[in-house]
Motif scaffolding. Structure first.
Motif: not given
Length: 206
Positions: A8, A25-26, A122-123, A126, A134-136
């Motif tokens: 991150l 998915e990230i 980051l959110t 993106l 999708k950020l997980t």
């Protein structure tokens, strides 16, 4: 479904985004350990006469702690230094006025940990890049069995050219005649706007 595990980073470099642009998915984790001399608390921008590194100061000299326990040091006036540098570097960029209002409020918060700051940055990045992945958040990435595990690989100590992730597609930057690759994501956002996604796709190393 392609799942990518990654560190991150703070306002990540372009190599980071070419590595995840095709992911469904990230995966990131608050329990990954802080690494010194990494991109976890630094990013690079282009000023008129030099490349500047913006660093987020942390408490403790060499913390061997997970990212969600690395505390940000607010005794230093780093937020104003960052914002002044960003405005000096990109205030006249074509898309600065469009994207800066998304970044500025994050700097105005006093996030307790480096994890909290980096996750919010980051959110929003993106979202601005219109990434489909999708950020997980996962407590333990070792249990996730990602298709691609990039933890510890994207590092400022080694050139991007040594890895098979990023092959720069030049775009018009604000200063200088020669293109400077692999700067912070805000460089491509402020300079190219809605073209950023297409440019990142074309910069994926074949």
């Amino acid at each position: 479904m392609k799942r990518v595990a990654i560190d991150l980073h703070f306002l990540p470099c372009l190599e980071f985004f070419t590595a995840i642009i095709n992911a469904d998915e990230i995966l990131v984790s608050p329990s990954e350990m802080y690494q010194r001399q990494s991109y976890l608390n630094r990013t690079r921008i282009r000023l008129a006469n030099k490349i500047e590194t913006l660093s987020v100061p942390i408490q403790g000299r060499r913390p061997r702690l997970p990212l969600n326990r690395v505390l940000i040091d607010y005794n230093q006036n780093w937020q104003k230094i960052h914002l002044r540098g960003i405005q000096s570097a990109y205030g006249k960029a074509p898309f600065f006025e469009f994207f800066f209002p998304y970044i500025n409020p994050i700097y105005e918060k006093n996030h307790l940990t480096l994890y909290d700051l980096n996750l919010e940055m980051l959110t929003i990045c993106l979202k601005l890049l219109r990434f489909r992945g999708k950020l997980t958040v996962s407590e333990n990435l070792d249990e996730e069995s990602p298709d691609l595990d990039l933890r510890g690989q994207i590092s400022p100590s080694r050139s991007y050219s040594e890895r098979n992730l990023y092959s720069p597609t030049p775009y018009t930057q604000l200063f200088g005649l020669d293109f400077e690759p692999n700067l912070s994501v805000i460089d491509i956002l402020f300079c190219t706007g809605t073209e950023a996604n297409k440019l990142l796709l074309s910069s994926v190393k074949k």
